[in-house]
Design an enzyme around this catalytic site. Structure first.
Site, PDB file in Angstrom:
ATOM      1  N   CYS A  53      -1.927 -11.721  -7.253  1.00  0.00           N
ATOM      2  CA  CYS A  53      -1.338 -11.029  -6.109  1.00  0.00           C
ATOM      3  C   CYS A  53      -1.156  -9.563  -6.456  1.00  0.00           C
ATOM      4  O   CYS A  53      -0.369  -8.863  -5.868  1.00  0.00           O
ATOM      5  CB  CYS A  53      -0.035 -11.667  -5.672  1.00  0.00           C
ATOM      6  SG  CYS A  53       1.310 -11.430  -6.794  1.00  0.00           S
ATOM      7  N   GLU A  97       3.415  -5.804  -4.729  1.00  0.00           N
ATOM      8  CA  GLU A  97       4.160  -5.947  -5.975  1.00  0.00           C
ATOM      9  C   GLU A  97       3.728  -4.971  -7.049  1.00  0.00           C
ATOM     10  O   GLU A  97       4.480  -4.657  -7.957  1.00  0.00           O
ATOM     11  CB  GLU A  97       3.987  -7.360  -6.522  1.00  0.00           C
ATOM     12  CG  GLU A  97       5.057  -8.300  -6.059  1.00  0.00           C
ATOM     13  CD  GLU A  97       5.056  -9.545  -6.904  1.00  0.00           C
ATOM     14  OE1 GLU A  97       5.653  -9.501  -7.981  1.00  0.00           O
ATOM     15  OE2 GLU A  97       4.460 -10.539  -6.495  1.00  0.00           O
ATOM     16  N   HIS A 135       8.434 -16.797  -0.325  1.00  0.00           N
ATOM     17  CA  HIS A 135       9.668 -16.338  -0.960  1.00  0.00           C
ATOM     18  C   HIS A 135      10.885 -16.647  -0.092  1.00  0.00           C
ATOM     19  O   HIS A 135      11.990 -16.788  -0.602  1.00  0.00           O
ATOM     20  CB  HIS A 135       9.577 -14.846  -1.270  1.00  0.00           C
ATOM     21  CG  HIS A 135       8.633 -14.536  -2.389  1.00  0.00           C
ATOM     22  ND1 HIS A 135       8.838 -14.990  -3.663  1.00  0.00           N
ATOM     23  CD2 HIS A 135       7.452 -13.867  -2.411  1.00  0.00           C
ATOM     24  CE1 HIS A 135       7.833 -14.581  -4.439  1.00  0.00           C
ATOM     25  NE2 HIS A 135       6.979 -13.913  -3.694  1.00  0.00           N
ATOM     26  N   CYS A 180      -6.218  -4.904  -9.080  1.00  0.00           N
ATOM     27  CA  CYS A 180      -6.669  -5.062 -10.465  1.00  0.00           C
ATOM     28  C   CYS A 180      -7.525  -3.892 -10.935  1.00  0.00           C
ATOM     29  O   CYS A 180      -8.433  -3.448 -10.259  1.00  0.00           O
ATOM     30  CB  CYS A 180      -7.464  -6.352 -10.549  1.00  0.00           C
ATOM     31  SG  CYS A 180      -8.299  -6.610 -12.091  1.00  0.00           S
ATOM     32  N   CYS A 226       6.336  -9.318  -1.039  1.00  0.00           N
ATOM     33  CA  CYS A 226       4.893  -9.433  -1.221  1.00  0.00           C
ATOM     34  C   CYS A 226       4.174  -9.049   0.061  1.00  0.00           C
ATOM     35  O   CYS A 226       4.682  -9.242   1.156  1.00  0.00           O
ATOM     36  CB  CYS A 226       4.546 -10.861  -1.612  1.00  0.00           C
ATOM     37  SG  CYS A 226       2.781 -11.157  -1.749  1.00  0.00           S
ATOM     38  N   ARG A 268      -0.590 -19.429  -4.353  1.00  0.00           N
ATOM     39  CA  ARG A 268      -1.031 -19.047  -5.691  1.00  0.00           C
ATOM     40  C   ARG A 268      -0.441 -19.894  -6.797  1.00  0.00           C
ATOM     41  O   ARG A 268      -0.814 -19.729  -7.953  1.00  0.00           O
ATOM     42  CB  ARG A 268      -0.665 -17.595  -5.950  1.00  0.00           C
ATOM     43  CG  ARG A 268      -1.374 -16.640  -5.054  1.00  0.00           C
ATOM     44  CD  ARG A 268      -1.005 -15.202  -5.349  1.00  0.00           C
ATOM     45  NE  ARG A 268      -1.935 -14.332  -4.685  1.00  0.00           N
ATOM     46  CZ  ARG A 268      -1.834 -14.002  -3.401  1.00  0.00           C
ATOM     47  NH1 ARG A 268      -0.849 -14.460  -2.672  1.00  0.00           N
ATOM     48  NH2 ARG A 268      -2.722 -13.223  -2.848  1.00  0.00           N
ATOM     49  N   SER A 307       1.996 -15.444 -10.128  1.00  0.00           N
ATOM     50  CA  SER A 307       1.180 -14.475 -10.866  1.00  0.00           C
ATOM     51  C   SER A 307       1.790 -14.151 -12.224  1.00  0.00           C
ATOM     52  O   SER A 307       1.087 -13.715 -13.129  1.00  0.00           O
ATOM     53  CB  SER A 307       0.973 -13.205 -10.042  1.00  0.00           C
ATOM     54  OG  SER A 307       0.085 -13.469  -8.976  1.00  0.00           O
ATOM     55  N   CYS A 324       1.831 -13.141   0.821  1.00  0.00           N
ATOM     56  CA  CYS A 324       2.455 -14.423   1.181  1.00  0.00           C
ATOM     57  C   CYS A 324       3.968 -14.257   1.249  1.00  0.00           C
ATOM     58  O   CYS A 324       4.686 -14.658   0.356  1.00  0.00           O
ATOM     59  CB  CYS A 324       2.056 -15.517   0.217  1.00  0.00           C
ATOM     60  SG  CYS A 324       2.243 -15.092  -1.506  1.00  0.00           S
TER      61      CYS A 324
END
Lengths: 538, 155
Positions: A517, A13, A67, A520, A60, A450, A473, A63
């Site tokens: 997800c 994502e 979706h 970072c 994604c 999540r 998220s 996971c």
């Protein structure tokens, strides 16, 4: 050919950027930014509603199945299509498999290096680790710790940490002994092997993994695969997973909790929302194992009833056109990127709010809401954990609480899956036929590993005219809203003390506890000393 | 591997779909649509001796360049520090190595024109190269000991 990037960052994502401002060693402000536009809503316009799940599952990299589930549910909702009992049980098992697959991966492989100093394990005494293992996890498989040390030494030779990259080797914030580090590294390796079993469970009724193919509006397509042999194989793999969860994962989380007790008062938030998941009869949401509800300001005595009309997405601080919040049923995706400006717009994530308030979603939200509502199967497991670690329920509003809740719900759902697997009926229908209106709207809710996930569909002439997804998220990592209130992660970071701004492991512990997800990067602005640190980390 | 939603990022998936529509493979070959997922591919990788990956790759080459990458060409990807939340092929191969399994890896790569637009079709530039990518894949499968039989044309 000097450089090859095989895995473009765009595959998932997108990336997450965290910027914090320090006063002294304490975080006084924080901004969370998703740095990549998600345009899936635009791709779906004009397509058949029945096909939407095949597209959304490609969104994604972690996971994908969740979706699919939310998507078929929103289409089913538009025509009030009921699914047969077999389909409900199968969907619970496939979703449960996603949870028990993802949660240990998060603990060992994504969050682990925040707690485990991997290179320090090389100085552990193998015999002492064997003794330690008998105390920490007496029912775990026996491990040759000397061999694990050799594997670790080989794979990290020359300073290349490989899969263990992302930690801060030697950081004083690490609290485990060398033997405890080695034990967790050994279980990291065990967890790698274990996850392949969950992947096989998915493939048994999902045709393939990744990207399961057996869903459809009205149920599933795997009637021919629902044989007694497959059910037995599924149960065998599940038993293996349950043993791992109970004998390895839970004891390891208890060990980390006992060594990092200060983290039971760091990084907490306080508002929690869950849509709920795992219908155990066709009465929804009342039969959910994890109930729908919300908690306001840590008030566990008063779990509240969710009204989905109160969910709005704000874009005032996001790179979308306009400033007015929308309900997702009539949400818009009109990207309009301006500069990254924390006083104005700074994220591709919208800011979801419930009744105008930011809400944490995910394992801690689910567990606390179930606990507050007195769900027996949840309460007993949580109380047992609190008793064994000496923590109180109030201590769960924290970074450590998130880590613990994730592990506890893994055990709860894995145990429930054993009951559900016993309800499967080979040879019975796994799908119903229902009619989807040519014009209409639908809402599909679910609980991804999540957290709360919602898809909203609007159809005209049998085609999708609008599609909106509000993902976990976004709830947790979204930016400020129209009223200027911080998102959950932004707020949870306030007050966190950072020993070394060049190695901000404390910030990573808070952020990673949400299981973002998004990859970072952290940017630390130290105003008191006029310094800025930009740190790219896992 | 690839993301079907981001144009040329989906090259690998388009390639194996094309492969499967044109050819049948022998039973010692497993064709896997790896999609966007990383970790869940581990089971397949632990079970294979030869791993042949179709993917888009930045190679600083003209758009549409198709290349066979192996050995040292791939080593840079193992040396680079990767994000733990962005798990891809390299991380999974490292995990497999930790478990003592190292398949021979070949990547059939094409230089993409566009991996940023949200679109489920390849660009014309890469679409034109799809047969070449499939030819490379077929050659690799045969070299690795698999058999590939052209399907009959539809009547």
């Amino acid at each position: 050919m000097s450089r090859i990037v095989i895995d473009p960052v765009t595959r998932i994502e997108g990336h997450l950027k965290i910027e914090v401002e320090l006063s002294g060693d304490t975080v006084v402000d924080a901004w969370s930014s998703g740095t990549l536009f998600r345009g899936i809503e635009l791709i779906l316009k004009g397509r058949q509603p029945q096909d939407a799940w095949l597209v959304t599952q490609r969104l994604c990299g972690v996971c994908t199945h969740v979706h699919s589930v939310a998507s078929v549910r929103c289409v089913e909702d538009s025509g009030k299509v009921a699914i047969p009992a077999n389909a409900r049980v199968l969907r619970n098992l496939l979703m449960g498999t996603q949870w028990i697959h993802d949660h240990p991966i998060h603990f060992y492989h994504l969050h682990g290096v925040d707690w485990v100093d991997v290179p320090a394990a090389l100085s552990a005494d193998a015999a002492a680790t064997t003794t330690l293992a008998k105390t920490v996890s007496p029912n775990a498989p026996a491990i040759d710790f000397a061999a694990v040390k050799t594997t670790l030494a080989t794979s990290t030779k020359g300073g290349q940490l490989g899969p263990f990259a992302g930690g801060y080797a030697g950081h004083p914030a690490y609290a485990l002994s060398p033997e405890e580090n080695l034990l967790l590294v050994a279980h990291y390796l065990l967890a790698i092997r274990q996850q392949t079993k969950a992947a096989r469970m998915h493939a048994l009724f999902g045709a393939k993994n990744p990207h399961l193919q057996s869903l459809q509006v009205g149920g599933l397509t795997c009637k021919n695969e629902l044989t007694s042999a497959h059910i037995t194989e599924f149960k065998t793999l599940l038993t293996d997973m349950r043993d791992f969860i109970k004998n390895v994962y839970l004891p390891d989380v208890a060990l980390v909790a006992s060594r990092y007790k200060d983290w039971a008062s760091i990084g907490g938030f306080g508002n929690y929302l869950a849509y709920g998941e795992f219908p155990e009869t066709d009465v929804e949401p009342d039969s959910f194992l994890f109930p729908r509800g919300y908690i306001w300001d840590r008030d566990l005595a008063n779990p509240r009833v969710v009204n989905m009309g109160y969910v709005y997405e704000h874009v005032t601080h996001s790179w979308y056109d306009g400033t007015s919040p929308d309900h997702p049923a009539v949400g818009k995706t009109n990207p309009k990127q301006t500069s990254y400006d924390t006083s104005d717009r700074y994220s591709w994530l919208k800011a979801p709010r419930y009744g105008g308030e930011p809400m944490e979603v995910g394992p801690l939200a689910r567990v606390l809401i179930a606990y507050a509502k007195g769900v027996a199967r949840v309460k007993s497991v949580v109380d047992q954990f609190l008793a064994s670690t000496g923590l109180t329920a109030a201590a769960l509003h924290s970074t450590l609480g998130r880590v613990a809740a994730r592990a506890l719900e893994t055990q709860i759902v894995a145990d429930a899956m054993d009951d559900w697997a016993g309800q499967l009926q080979a040879g019975q229908p796994v799908s119903s036929t229902g009619t989807i209106p040519a014009k209409g709207m639908g809402m599909g809710l679910s609980e991804a590993p999540r957290g709360a996930l919602g898809h909203w569909i609007d159809m005209v002439d049998g085609k999708i005219s609008n599609y909106q997804m509000v993902v976990p998220s976004t709830w947790n990592l979204g930016p400020r809203c129209g009223a200027g209130k911080r998102g959950p992660v932004e707020e949870a970071l306030i007050g966190t003390r950072v020993a070394d701004p060049a190695r901000p492991i404390e910030i990573l512990r808070v952020v990673h506890s949400y299981d973002p997800c998004l990859a970072c990067a952290v940017h630390v602005l130290d105003t008191s000393r006029g310094r800025t640190f930009t740190v790219h980390v896992a | 591997m690839g993301n079907l939603l981001l144009r040329d990022e989906g090259l690998g998936i388009h390639a194996i779909r094309s492969l499967q529509s044109r050819f049948e493979v022998s039973s010692n070959v497993q064709v896997v649509d790896g999609g966007t997922a990383g970790t869940s591919l581990l089971d397949s990788i632990l079970g294979c001796d030869h791993l042949i990956v179709a993917d888009a790759a930045h190679m600083q080459s003209p758009v549409g360049t198709v290349a066979r990458l192996a050995g040292d060409d791939l080593s840079v990807c193992f040396a680079e520090k990767q994000s733990a939340h962005d798990w891809g092929l390299c991380e999974i191969l490292l995990q497999a190595r930790l478990l003592g399994h190292e398949p021979k890896v070949v990547v059939i790569a094409a230089q993409p024109a566009d991996i940023e637009s949200w679109d489920m079709e390849l660009t014309p530039e890469l679409s034109a190269k799809l047969p070449e990518v499939v030819d490379y894949l077929v050659e690799e499968i045969v070299l690795a000991g698999g058999q590939v039989t052209p399907r009959c044309l539809p009547r």
